[in-house]
Design an enzyme around this catalytic site. Structure first.
Site, PDB file in Angstrom:
ATOM      1  N   ARG A 186      41.806  18.086  59.159  1.00  0.00           N
ATOM      2  CA  ARG A 186      43.095  17.830  58.302  1.00  0.00           C
ATOM      3  C   ARG A 186      42.905  16.438  57.409  1.00  0.00           C
ATOM      4  O   ARG A 186      43.843  16.212  56.726  1.00  0.00           O
ATOM      5  CB  ARG A 186      44.166  17.595  59.477  1.00  0.00           C
ATOM      6  CG  ARG A 186      45.320  18.497  59.570  1.00  0.00           C
ATOM      7  CD  ARG A 186      46.094  17.982  60.640  1.00  0.00           C
ATOM      8  NE  ARG A 186      47.331  18.614  60.596  1.00  0.00           N
ATOM      9  CZ  ARG A 186      47.809  19.755  60.876  1.00  0.00           C
ATOM     10  NH1 ARG A 186      47.219  20.297  61.632  1.00  0.00           N
ATOM     11  NH2 ARG A 186      49.104  19.976  60.981  1.00  0.00           N
TER      12      ARG A 186
ATOM     13  N   ARG B 127      60.115  24.455  68.298  1.00  0.00           N
ATOM     14  CA  ARG B 127      59.045  23.087  68.230  1.00  0.00           C
ATOM     15  C   ARG B 127      60.206  22.001  67.590  1.00  0.00           C
ATOM     16  O   ARG B 127      60.981  22.284  66.726  1.00  0.00           O
ATOM     17  CB  ARG B 127      57.986  23.173  67.221  1.00  0.00           C
ATOM     18  CG  ARG B 127      56.839  23.805  68.109  1.00  0.00           C
ATOM     19  CD  ARG B 127      55.491  24.223  67.385  1.00  0.00           C
ATOM     20  NE  ARG B 127      55.100  23.275  66.399  1.00  0.00           N
ATOM     21  CZ  ARG B 127      54.108  23.431  65.640  1.00  0.00           C
ATOM     22  NH1 ARG B 127      53.340  24.505  65.825  1.00  0.00           N
ATOM     23  NH2 ARG B 127      53.788  22.743  64.792  1.00  0.00           N
TER      24      ARG B 127
ATOM     25  N   ARG C 163      56.136  16.875  57.015  1.00  0.00           N
ATOM     26  CA  ARG C 163      54.866  17.449  57.335  1.00  0.00           C
ATOM     27  C   ARG C 163      54.051  18.086  56.125  1.00  0.00           C
ATOM     28  O   ARG C 163      53.150  18.001  55.733  1.00  0.00           O
ATOM     29  CB  ARG C 163      55.065  18.641  58.231  1.00  0.00           C
ATOM     30  CG  ARG C 163      55.149  17.882  59.768  1.00  0.00           C
ATOM     31  CD  ARG C 163      55.904  19.141  60.905  1.00  0.00           C
ATOM     32  NE  ARG C 163      54.992  20.175  60.998  1.00  0.00           N
ATOM     33  CZ  ARG C 163      55.420  21.395  61.349  1.00  0.00           C
ATOM     34  NH1 ARG C 163      56.942  21.492  61.635  1.00  0.00           N
ATOM     35  NH2 ARG C 163      54.583  22.282  61.630  1.00  0.00           N
TER      36      ARG C 163
ATOM     37  N   LYS D  20      48.354  29.831  60.096  1.00  0.00           N
ATOM     38  CA  LYS D  20      47.199  29.556  60.653  1.00  0.00           C
ATOM     39  C   LYS D  20      46.855  29.821  62.009  1.00  0.00           C
ATOM     40  O   LYS D  20      46.257  30.626  62.551  1.00  0.00           O
ATOM     41  CB  LYS D  20      46.713  28.252  60.692  1.00  0.00           C
ATOM     42  CG  LYS D  20      46.893  27.447  58.957  1.00  0.00           C
ATOM     43  CD  LYS D  20      46.512  26.163  59.209  1.00  0.00           C
ATOM     44  CE  LYS D  20      47.438  25.205  59.893  1.00  0.00           C
ATOM     45  NZ  LYS D  20      48.684  25.232  59.457  1.00  0.00           N
TER      46      LYS D  20
ATOM     47  N   ARG E 264      60.893  29.929  63.395  1.00  0.00           N
ATOM     48  CA  ARG E 264      59.883  30.219  64.462  1.00  0.00           C
ATOM     49  C   ARG E 264      60.316  29.924  65.719  1.00  0.00           C
ATOM     50  O   ARG E 264      61.017  29.029  66.108  1.00  0.00           O
ATOM     51  CB  ARG E 264      58.525  29.219  64.000  1.00  0.00           C
ATOM     52  CG  ARG E 264      57.660  29.177  65.140  1.00  0.00           C
ATOM     53  CD  ARG E 264      56.421  28.261  64.673  1.00  0.00           C
ATOM     54  NE  ARG E 264      56.420  27.327  64.361  1.00  0.00           N
ATOM     55  CZ  ARG E 264      55.482  26.408  63.720  1.00  0.00           C
ATOM     56  NH1 ARG E 264      54.272  27.180  63.668  1.00  0.00           N
ATOM     57  NH2 ARG E 264      55.537  25.234  63.535  1.00  0.00           N
TER      58      ARG E 264
END
Ligand code: AP5
Length: 215
Positions: free
Chosen positions: A88, A161, A172, A13, A127
Site C-alpha cells: 500500500r 466496519r 481513507r 479487492k 457494506r
C-alpha cells in the site's frame, strides 16, 4: 500464482480476491482482515493498529511487512497467493520484491481495480461483513439471504466496519491518493500492471480479472 490486487477502498479487492483465491486454490492474504482479527482479539498488534485504522490511516510499513512475511510462509501460501491490501506504499512494494527475491520467486502480476469515488462511498456505506469469516455483503447490491446473518454462519449477525463511517471513508480515500496511488506508476513503469474496471455485475468484473491474471 502470486498476484497483487491494487485499488481504492471499496473497489472490490476483498470480494474479487476471495473468489480468485478460492477458485485457483491459492491463499488469500488480506492485511485488513488480519489486522481486524488482531483488533478483535486485542493482541498487542491489534491494540497498536486500532486507533490508526479507526482514523483511516495506515499502519506502519515495518509492522505490515513483518506480518506479510510470516503469513506468506504458511503452508497454504506455498504455491501462491492473492494479496489484498498489500502493498500500500512504495516502501512496502520494494520490501515485497526483496522478500520474494530472497525466496527466488517473484510476482506474476499486479491488477489495479478502478471505480469512481462516488461509487466507492456508496458501496462502503452499505457494506456489511461477517465478523467470523469476514465474508463481505452489500445491503444494496449483494445482500445475504436473510439480509441480517452470514449465509455461511447463520447464527452470526452481520456488522458494519468502524472505518466505513462517511468521514473515515473520505480520509481513507485521501490516504489512498497520497500514499497508495504512487504504486500505480511503480508497477506500470516495471511493466507489471494490468487494469480492470471494477464496475458492473460481480461476475463480469470477476471474468475480466480472471482473464487479466491469466492461467
Ligand atoms: P483494508 O481492509 O485493506 O481496506 P481497504 O483497502 O480500504 O479496502 P476495503 O476492504 O474497504 O475495500 P475492498 O476493495 O476490499 O472492497 P470490498 O470487496 O469489501 O484496510 C483497512 C485498514 O487496515 C486500512 O485503512 C489501514 O489502516 C490498515 N491496513 C490494511 N493494510 C495495510 C497496509 N498494507 N499498510 C498499512 N495499513 C494497512 O467491496 C466493498 C463493497 O462493495 C462490498 O459491500 C461489496 O459487496 C460491494 N461491491 C464490490 N464489488 C461491487 C460491484 N462490482 N458492484 C457493486 N457493489 C460491489
Amino acid at each position: 500464482m502470486r498476484i497483487v490486487l491494487l485499488g481504492p477502498p471499496g473497489v472490490g479487492k476483498g470480494t474479487q480476491g476471495r473468489r480468485l483465491a478460492t477458485e485457483r486454490g491459492r491463499a488469500l492474504i488480506s492485511t485488513g482482515d488480519m489486522l481486524r482479527d488482531a483488533v478483535a482479539k486485542k493482541t498487542p498488534l491489534g491494540l497498536q493498529a486500532k486507533q490508526l485504522m479507526d482514523e483511516g490511516k495506515l499502519v506502519s510499513d515495518e509492522l505490515i511487512v513483518g506480518l506479510v512475511r510470516e503469513r506468506s510462509l504458511e503452508s497454504d501460501a506455498k504455491d501462491g497467493f492473492v494479496l489484498d491490501g498489500f502493498p500500500r506504499t512504495v516502501p512496502q512494494a520494494v520490501a515485497l520484491d526483496a522478500m520474494l527475491a530472497e525466496r527466488s520467486i517473484k510476482l506474476d502480476g499486479v491488477v489495479l481495480l478502478t471505480a469512481p469515488d462516488d461509487e466507492l462511498v456508496r458501496r462502503l456505506s452499505s457494506r456489511w461483513e461477517c465478523p467470523v469469516c469476514r465474508r463481505v455483503y452489500n445491503a444494496q447490491t449483494a445482500p445475504s439471504k436473510d439480509g441480517r446473518h452470514c449465509d455461511d454462519h447463520p447464527e452470526t449477525e452481520l456488522r458494519q466496519r468502524a472505518d466505513d463511517a462517511v468521514e473515515t471513508v473520505k480520509k481513507r480515500l485521501e490516504v489512498y491518493q497520497s500514499q497508495t496511488a504512487p504504486l500505480v506508476d511503480f508497477y506500470r513503469s516495471g511493466g507489471r500492471l494490468k487494469e480492470v474496471r471494477g464496475m458492473g455485475p460481480l461476475d463480469e468484473v470477476y471474468a475480466a480479472l480472471s482473464s487479466a491474471v491469466g492461467d
